[in-house]
Each structure stands twice: as C-alpha cells, then as structure tokens.
Design a protein around this motif. Structure first.
Motif, mmCIF file in Angstrom:
data_model
loop_
_atom_site.group_PDB
_atom_site.id
_atom_site.type_symbol
_atom_site.label_atom_id
_atom_site.label_comp_id
_atom_site.label_asym_id
_atom_site.label_seq_id
_atom_site.Cartn_x
_atom_site.Cartn_y
_atom_site.Cartn_z
ATOM 1 N N TYR A 1 21.875 5.971 21.662
ATOM 2 C CA TYR A 1 20.599 5.420 21.199
ATOM 3 C C TYR A 1 20.283 5.920 19.793
ATOM 4 C CZ TYR A 1 15.608 4.448 20.857
ATOM 5 O OH TYR A 1 14.387 4.012 20.433
ATOM 6 N N TYR A 2 19.701 5.020 18.970
ATOM 7 C CA TYR A 2 19.325 5.389 17.609
ATOM 8 C C TYR A 2 17.955 4.802 17.305
ATOM 9 C CZ TYR A 2 19.476 5.656 12.483
ATOM 10 O OH TYR A 2 19.190 5.918 11.158
ATOM 11 N N THR A 3 17.023 5.631 16.900
ATOM 12 C CA THR A 3 15.691 5.179 16.525
ATOM 13 C C THR A 3 15.709 4.729 15.077
ATOM 14 O OG1 THR A 3 14.642 6.743 18.053
ATOM 15 C CG2 THR A 3 13.272 5.825 16.295
ATOM 16 N N ARG A 4 15.415 3.452 14.860
ATOM 17 C CA ARG A 4 15.418 2.914 13.505
ATOM 18 C C ARG A 4 13.991 2.823 12.972
ATOM 19 N NH1 ARG A 4 16.749 -3.225 11.488
ATOM 20 N NH2 ARG A 4 16.758 -2.794 9.246
ATOM 21 N N PRO A 5 13.696 3.508 11.884
ATOM 22 C CA PRO A 5 12.351 3.401 11.305
ATOM 23 C C PRO A 5 12.108 1.987 10.789
ATOM 24 C CG PRO A 5 13.564 5.281 10.394
ATOM 25 C CD PRO A 5 14.552 4.434 11.138
ATOM 26 N N MET A 6 10.877 1.510 10.889
ATOM 27 C CA MET A 6 10.507 0.197 10.367
ATOM 28 C C MET A 6 9.127 0.298 9.724
ATOM 29 S SD MET A 6 11.285 -2.892 9.745
ATOM 30 C CE MET A 6 12.791 -3.085 10.702
ATOM 31 N N ILE A 7 9.090 0.139 8.426
ATOM 32 C CA ILE A 7 7.834 0.217 7.695
ATOM 33 C C ILE A 7 7.180 -1.164 7.709
ATOM 34 C CG2 ILE A 7 6.743 0.857 5.514
ATOM 35 C CD1 ILE A 7 8.298 3.124 6.939
ATOM 36 N N GLN A 8 5.946 -1.246 8.197
ATOM 37 C CA GLN A 8 5.237 -2.517 8.303
ATOM 38 C C GLN A 8 3.852 -2.409 7.685
ATOM 39 O OE1 GLN A 8 5.424 -2.862 12.637
ATOM 40 N NE2 GLN A 8 7.001 -4.423 12.445
ATOM 41 N N HIS A 9 3.194 -3.562 7.540
ATOM 42 C CA HIS A 9 1.820 -3.603 7.060
ATOM 43 C C HIS A 9 0.913 -4.078 8.192
ATOM 44 C CE1 HIS A 9 4.000 -3.680 3.228
ATOM 45 N NE2 HIS A 9 2.884 -3.299 2.645
ATOM 46 N N LYS A 10 -0.263 -3.494 8.295
ATOM 47 C CA LYS A 10 -1.258 -3.915 9.277
ATOM 48 C C LYS A 10 -2.577 -4.193 8.565
ATOM 49 C CE LYS A 10 1.306 -3.252 12.996
ATOM 50 N NZ LYS A 10 1.675 -4.357 13.909
ATOM 51 N N GLY A 11 -3.388 -5.065 9.137
ATOM 52 C CA GLY A 11 -4.694 -5.352 8.561
ATOM 53 C C GLY A 11 -4.827 -6.811 8.190
ATOM 54 N N SER A 12 -5.924 -7.145 7.533
ATOM 55 C CA SER A 12 -6.214 -8.523 7.152
ATOM 56 C C SER A 12 -5.304 -8.964 6.006
ATOM 57 C CB SER A 12 -7.676 -8.654 6.723
ATOM 58 O OG SER A 12 -7.901 -7.904 5.530
ATOM 59 N N LYS A 13 -5.289 -10.267 5.760
ATOM 60 C CA LYS A 13 -4.432 -10.818 4.716
ATOM 61 C C LYS A 13 -4.779 -10.260 3.344
ATOM 62 C CE LYS A 13 -2.663 -15.137 2.783
ATOM 63 N NZ LYS A 13 -2.681 -16.620 2.852
ATOM 64 N N ILE A 14 -6.072 -10.073 3.075
ATOM 65 C CA ILE A 14 -6.454 -9.580 1.743
ATOM 66 C C ILE A 14 -6.086 -8.119 1.544
ATOM 67 C CG2 ILE A 14 -8.307 -11.251 1.438
ATOM 68 C CD1 ILE A 14 -10.292 -9.034 2.153
ATOM 69 N N ILE A 15 -5.706 -7.441 2.617
ATOM 70 C CA ILE A 15 -5.196 -6.074 2.503
ATOM 71 C C ILE A 15 -3.677 -6.104 2.383
ATOM 72 C CG2 ILE A 15 -4.860 -3.888 3.738
ATOM 73 C CD1 ILE A 15 -7.618 -4.275 4.955
ATOM 74 N N LYS A 16 -3.022 -6.884 3.250
ATOM 75 C CA LYS A 16 -1.558 -6.900 3.292
ATOM 76 C C LYS A 16 -0.939 -7.650 2.116
ATOM 77 C CE LYS A 16 -1.327 -8.715 7.393
ATOM 78 N NZ LYS A 16 -0.766 -9.251 8.653
ATOM 79 N N ASP A 17 -1.642 -8.656 1.616
ATOM 80 C CA ASP A 17 -1.113 -9.477 0.527
ATOM 81 C C ASP A 17 -1.352 -8.758 -0.797
ATOM 82 O OD1 ASP A 17 -0.811 -11.459 -1.554
ATOM 83 O OD2 ASP A 17 -0.963 -13.010 -0.018
ATOM 84 N N TYR A 18 -0.270 -8.334 -1.439
ATOM 85 C CA TYR A 18 -0.392 -7.556 -2.668
ATOM 86 C C TYR A 18 -0.973 -8.363 -3.825
ATOM 87 C CZ TYR A 18 2.369 -3.618 -0.793
ATOM 88 O OH TYR A 18 2.821 -2.534 -0.072
ATOM 89 N N PHE A 19 -0.973 -9.688 -3.706
ATOM 90 C CA PHE A 19 -1.523 -10.539 -4.749
ATOM 91 C C PHE A 19 -3.023 -10.756 -4.558
ATOM 92 C CE2 PHE A 19 2.944 -11.212 -4.912
ATOM 93 C CZ PHE A 19 3.242 -11.536 -6.224
ATOM 94 N N LEU A 20 -3.511 -10.597 -3.325
ATOM 95 C CA LEU A 20 -4.927 -10.777 -3.023
ATOM 96 C C LEU A 20 -5.680 -9.453 -2.920
ATOM 97 C CD1 LEU A 20 -4.664 -13.549 -0.262
ATOM 98 C CD2 LEU A 20 -5.035 -13.848 -2.727
ATOM 99 N N ASN A 21 -4.960 -8.376 -2.738
ATOM 100 C CA ASN A 21 -5.578 -7.059 -2.579
ATOM 101 C C ASN A 21 -6.443 -6.725 -3.798
ATOM 102 O OD1 ASN A 21 -5.726 -3.983 -2.711
ATOM 103 N ND2 ASN A 21 -4.784 -4.287 -0.711
ATOM 104 N N SER A 22 -7.617 -6.180 -3.552
ATOM 105 C CA SER A 22 -8.574 -5.902 -4.629
ATOM 106 C C SER A 22 -8.068 -4.875 -5.637
ATOM 107 C CB SER A 22 -9.899 -5.418 -4.040
ATOM 108 O OG SER A 22 -9.715 -4.218 -3.290
ATOM 109 N N SER A 23 -7.045 -4.111 -5.262
ATOM 110 C CA SER A 23 -6.519 -3.083 -6.170
ATOM 111 C C SER A 23 -5.351 -3.591 -7.024
ATOM 112 C CB SER A 23 -6.072 -1.857 -5.376
ATOM 113 O OG SER A 23 -5.004 -2.180 -4.503
ATOM 114 N N ARG A 24 -5.044 -4.894 -6.931
ATOM 115 C CA ARG A 24 -3.887 -5.426 -7.659
ATOM 116 C C ARG A 24 -3.943 -5.107 -9.157
ATOM 117 N NH1 ARG A 24 -2.093 -11.805 -8.543
ATOM 118 N NH2 ARG A 24 -0.481 -11.347 -10.093
ATOM 119 N N ALA A 25 -5.058 -5.419 -9.806
ATOM 120 C CA ALA A 25 -5.173 -5.199 -11.255
ATOM 121 C C ALA A 25 -5.006 -3.725 -11.592
ATOM 122 C CB ALA A 25 -6.518 -5.725 -11.762
#
Length: 208
Positions: free
Chosen positions: A172-196
């Motif tokens: 057995y091997y545990t494979r790490p998986m990095i994911q995003h959680k939350g609303s679209k305006i958080i997960k979407d790097y183009f809509l996120n308020s911190s983009r600029a």
C-alpha cells in the motif's frame, strides 16, 4: 524580467503540451508560448540538465555557473519542476506553467513551491495570471502538509510489514493529493479577490 512577465500576463489561453490554443496564428503549447516571450526579450537558451539537488541549492541562493540573460527549458526533465529556470540581471527565476479549462490549477502530489513563479493559463477566461508559490500556500501550511505526509509514510511502512505475508507482493502507498475547497470565487484564481495583489507581488519580487 518585469517586462517579460508583463507580456506573459497579456497572453491568451494555451493548453499545456500538444493541444490547440484556439488561436489560429498562435503556437499550441503553453510552454512554447512562454518560451517565445523569453526569446523575444533576448534570453538565450542553454541546453543543460540540472539535478534536483542542484535545483534545490539554487533555490536557496547557492552560486550557479549560468551566464546572465539565459534560460533552461525543462531543466530537471519533463517529470520535475520547474518548466524554466531563467537568469536575468544576475538573479535566478523558476517558472512553472499550468493550463486549466476553468480557473483552478491542479498540483496533484506536489505542493506550490516557495520562490516559484506560476504561470496559469485558463481556457474559460482566455487569459493568464501569475502568482508566487508562497502566496497561495504559506510556508507554515506547507510544513504542516509535509509533516502529515511523513507521518502517513510511517503508517504505510507499518501496514506493509503486515501485508508482506500475502505471497503476491501486494503493498500500500498513500499518495498525497493537493486540492482546492470552497466557492468558485475562492478556488478560481482569476476570480479570487486577491488576484491583482498576487500578480503585483510577482512583479515586485522580480523587481527587487
């Protein structure tokens, strides 16, 4: 380098690897599009390979033998980041290209790296954004993930010690998986308020 990244920010969508960008007169591959920008700004390609250990040393500020105003494509091979190491103004920059249908990048088993400049191309937004690895995953949180993976590896070892009697080599091997959680305006790097702010941080980073 600031001018390079400002031009990259103006790029439309390009899919990674051999796929159509949707723009008839443009190159199809995201990495090729970025490389074209490097070349237009007078950077010369160096065809050398960089061991991962050496890359990590350079990330920490160790001396490097590269001439100024050059870049290396796929320095650590196709299965290791970054896509480019650039030396300009006596400084090294590590560029990693990502291309997505929406606006949320996939990191899979890796994690955003400190001092990496990520270049994210989006099909749905038909545009590009940039950010530093440490700005989307602070060092303290990255450390928590790495420590968790280390503990999981220890648990894998304990489990596999029990499985080795099965006679077929199953383990057995545990494979790490990095994911995003939350609303679209958080997960979407183009809509996120911190983009600029994230884009500005990159431009300040290369101007420092």
């Amino acid at each position: 380098m600031k001018k390079v990244l400002k031009e990259i920010l103006q790029m439309p969508y390009f899919q990674n690897y051999a796929a159509s960008s949707g723009h008839v007169h443009n190159v199809a591959k995201h990495e090729d599009a970025v490389e074209d920008v490097l070349v237009r700004h007078g950077l010369k390609r160096q065809d050398v390979r960089v061991p991962v250990k050496t890359r990590d040393g350079w990330l920490k500020g160790e001396d490097n033998p590269l001439p100024d105003n050059c870049y290396i494509s796929q320095p650590c091979g196709t299965h290791n980041s970054p896509d480019f190491i650039v030396k300009k103004g006596g400084k090294l920059y590590f560029l990693e290209c990502k291309s997505v249908k929406g606006g949320t990048p996939m990191y899979n088993s890796g994690i955003p790296k400190d001092n990496y400049i990520y270049i994210l191309s989006s099909k749905s937004h038909d545009g590009t954004t940039i950010y530093l690895g440490q700005d989307v995953l602070p060092a303290e949180e990255a450390k928590l993930i790495l420590e968790h993976v280390k503990r999981a590896r220890k648990q894998d070892e304990l489990l596999n010690a029990l499985l080795h009697s099965n006679g077929h080599g199953i383990s057995y091997y545990t494979r790490p998986m990095i994911q995003h959680k939350g609303s679209k305006i958080i997960k979407d790097y183009f809509l996120n308020s911190s983009r600029a702010e994230l884009e500005r941080n990159v431009l300040e980073f290369v101007n420092g």
